[in-house]
Design a protein around this motif. Structure first.
Motif, PDB file in Angstrom:
ATOM      1  N   ASP A   1       8.137  42.343 -17.947  1.00 52.06           N
ATOM      2  CA  ASP A   1       8.657  41.614 -16.795  1.00 52.06           C
ATOM      3  C   ASP A   1       9.418  42.611 -15.902  1.00 52.06           C
ATOM      4  O   ASP A   1       9.847  43.664 -16.380  1.00 52.06           O
ATOM      5  CB  ASP A   1       9.591  40.530 -17.354  1.00 52.06           C
ATOM      6  CG  ASP A   1      10.455  39.907 -16.308  1.00 52.06           C
ATOM      7  OD1 ASP A   1       9.883  39.299 -15.387  1.00 52.06           O
ATOM      8  OD2 ASP A   1      11.691  40.035 -16.391  1.00 52.06           O
TER       9      ASP A   1
ATOM     10  N   THR B   1       5.290  39.730 -13.195  1.00 48.88           N
ATOM     11  CA  THR B   1       6.432  39.203 -12.438  1.00 48.88           C
ATOM     12  C   THR B   1       6.142  37.842 -11.804  1.00 48.88           C
ATOM     13  O   THR B   1       4.982  37.479 -11.599  1.00 48.88           O
ATOM     14  CB  THR B   1       6.825  40.220 -11.333  1.00 48.88           C
ATOM     15  OG1 THR B   1       7.946  39.727 -10.607  1.00 48.88           O
ATOM     16  CG2 THR B   1       5.696  40.470 -10.355  1.00 48.88           C
ATOM     17  N   GLY B   2       7.219  37.139 -11.497  1.00 46.16           N
ATOM     18  CA  GLY B   2       7.082  35.918 -10.715  1.00 46.16           C
ATOM     19  C   GLY B   2       6.974  36.249  -9.235  1.00 46.16           C
ATOM     20  O   GLY B   2       6.665  35.392  -8.412  1.00 46.16           O
TER      21      GLY B   2
ATOM     22  N   THR C   1      13.716  31.366 -12.944  1.00 45.58           N
ATOM     23  CA  THR C   1      13.690  32.730 -13.494  1.00 45.58           C
ATOM     24  C   THR C   1      15.061  33.407 -13.414  1.00 45.58           C
ATOM     25  O   THR C   1      15.191  34.565 -13.782  1.00 45.58           O
ATOM     26  CB  THR C   1      12.688  33.609 -12.714  1.00 45.58           C
ATOM     27  OG1 THR C   1      13.192  33.787 -11.384  1.00 45.58           O
ATOM     28  CG2 THR C   1      11.304  32.996 -12.671  1.00 45.58           C
TER      29      THR C   1
ATOM     30  N   HIS D   1      10.567  28.405  -9.156  1.00 44.76           N
ATOM     31  CA  HIS D   1       9.154  28.389  -8.769  1.00 44.76           C
ATOM     32  C   HIS D   1       8.553  27.001  -8.992  1.00 44.76           C
ATOM     33  O   HIS D   1       8.776  26.387 -10.034  1.00 44.76           O
ATOM     34  CB  HIS D   1       8.362  29.389  -9.600  1.00 44.76           C
ATOM     35  CG  HIS D   1       8.818  30.810  -9.422  1.00 44.76           C
ATOM     36  ND1 HIS D   1       8.081  31.755  -8.745  1.00 44.76           N
ATOM     37  CD2 HIS D   1       9.949  31.440  -9.820  1.00 44.76           C
ATOM     38  CE1 HIS D   1       8.732  32.906  -8.746  1.00 44.76           C
ATOM     39  NE2 HIS D   1       9.874  32.750  -9.398  1.00 44.76           N
TER      40      HIS D   1
ATOM     41  N   LYS E   1       2.353  33.451 -17.014  1.00 44.23           N
ATOM     42  CA  LYS E   1       2.120  34.877 -17.299  1.00 44.23           C
ATOM     43  C   LYS E   1       1.231  35.071 -18.538  1.00 44.23           C
ATOM     44  O   LYS E   1       0.610  36.119 -18.683  1.00 44.23           O
ATOM     45  CB  LYS E   1       3.452  35.606 -17.497  1.00 44.23           C
ATOM     46  CG  LYS E   1       4.269  35.794 -16.222  1.00 44.23           C
ATOM     47  CD  LYS E   1       5.482  36.703 -16.495  1.00 44.23           C
ATOM     48  CE  LYS E   1       6.445  36.746 -15.332  1.00 44.23           C
ATOM     49  NZ  LYS E   1       7.628  37.599 -15.595  1.00 44.23           N
TER      50      LYS E   1
ATOM     51  N   ASN F   1      10.122  32.214 -17.534  1.00 46.66           N
ATOM     52  CA  ASN F   1       8.735  32.462 -17.070  1.00 46.66           C
ATOM     53  C   ASN F   1       8.017  33.525 -17.910  1.00 46.66           C
ATOM     54  O   ASN F   1       6.872  33.852 -17.633  1.00 46.66           O
ATOM     55  CB  ASN F   1       8.697  32.827 -15.575  1.00 46.66           C
ATOM     56  CG  ASN F   1       9.361  34.147 -15.250  1.00 46.66           C
ATOM     57  OD1 ASN F   1      10.274  34.592 -15.959  1.00 46.66           O
ATOM     58  ND2 ASN F   1       8.940  34.777 -14.183  1.00 46.66           N
TER      59      ASN F   1
HETATM   60  O1  LIG Z   1      10.365  36.487  -8.963  1.00 49.93           O
HETATM   61  C1  LIG Z   1      11.107  35.954  -9.796  1.00 49.93           C
HETATM   62  O2  LIG Z   1      11.525  34.803  -9.682  1.00 49.93           O
HETATM   63  C2  LIG Z   1      11.492  36.709 -11.024  1.00 49.93           C
HETATM   64  O3  LIG Z   1      10.680  37.789 -11.228  1.00 49.93           O
HETATM   65  P1  LIG Z   1      10.397  38.339 -12.704  1.00 49.93           P
HETATM   66  O4  LIG Z   1       9.335  37.491 -13.275  1.00 49.93           O
HETATM   67  O5  LIG Z   1       9.970  39.771 -12.438  1.00 49.93           O
HETATM   68  O6  LIG Z   1      11.683  38.286 -13.477  1.00 49.93           O
END
Ligand SMILES: O=C(O)COP(=O)(O)O
Ligand SMILES: [Mg+2]
Length: 237
Positions: A20, A51-52, A148, A153, A161, A187
């Motif tokens: 992540d 990543t999100g 997150t 989201h 993921k 996430n």
């Molecule tokens: O974009 C997000 O909300 C968090 O990103 P991440 O998955 O890299 O922690």
């Protein structure tokens, strides 16, 4: 008599790492953790970012760290295997937009990077998530909300993921089980479930620590370094 050769019992080798970004290879204030980057650069096996955040953010991070461009973005909605190849996107935005329009009747929501985000909606964390979740339950949409700690989201329940990792692993000629996953928040849970071994960094939230096979003492990028050193000491990478 049936027995397993000793080498099979003790040989646990992983072929790649998926990590992540935010909260895992960053510092507390979200800057890239430079010592973690140095450690990652010493590795001989593929290192994938998950990543999100949006695809161009993931690709840029991969480029600047010195990796090959294999990334999972938008919580699994967008995947790319190399810098010179296009990303692939899930068709999951329509349901997310319906949920967003509905929730906008109750909250003043702010979308993050809407021009670049193609498969889900990320929102600023300035509204009552629990209330939004219970309102959303009254609709029959195949979406969920995930926090997150950097954004909330609205995403399809079919996309995460873990799904992204399976897809990317396949593109790389690997299985999701060949990967060790490192992460810090809700996430990252599905990515832990499909990977061969999940490591939560010390700052991780309870849900990811419960899903983890190992939790580091150190936090943020120091936790990622500890995770990699742990794998090296075990001889697993
Ligand atoms: O974009 C997000 O909300 C968090 O990103 P991440 O998955 O890299 O922690
Ligand atoms: Mg994170």
């Amino acid at each position: 008599m049936f027995y397993l050769p000793i080498s099979n019992l003790f040989l646990m080798k992983f072929k790649a790492i998926v990590a992540d970004i935010d909260g895992t290879i960053t510092c507390e204030k979200r800057e890239l953790h430079l010592e973690a980057v140095k450690k990652i650069r010493t590795l001989k096996l593929p290192f994938v970012l998950a990543t999100g955040n949006i695809l161009c953010y993931a690709r840029t991070a991969s480029r600047l760290i010195g990796l090959e461009g294999a990334v999972i973005a938008e919580n699994g909605g967008a995947v790319a295997v190399r810098f010179d190849l296009q990303g692939t996107y899930e068709e999951s935005m329509e349901e997310c937009e319906k949920a967003y329009s509905f929730l906008s009747q109750y909250f003043n929501l702010t979308k993050l990077d809407p021009h670049y985000r193609k498969t889900e909606i990320a929102l600023r964390r300035d509204f009552d998530l629990e209330k939004a979740r219970s309102l959303l339950k009254t609709l029959n949409l195949d979406v969920e909300m995930v926090d997150t700690k950097y954004a909330i989201h609205i995403k399809s329940k079919k996309v995460n993921k873990g799904v992204g990792l399976k897809k990317l692993a396949n593109m790389m000629g690997l299985k999701a089980r060949d990967f060790v996953a490192i992460g810090d928040s809700a996430n990252d849970v599905e990515m832990f479930e499909v990977s061969g071994f999940g490591i939560a960094v010390g700052n991780g939230d309870e849900i990811i620590k419960e899903a983890a096979d190992y939790v580091t003492e150190a936090t943020y990028g120091d936790g990622a370094i500890e995770a990699i050193e742990f794998l090296e000491e075990k001889g697993w990478i």
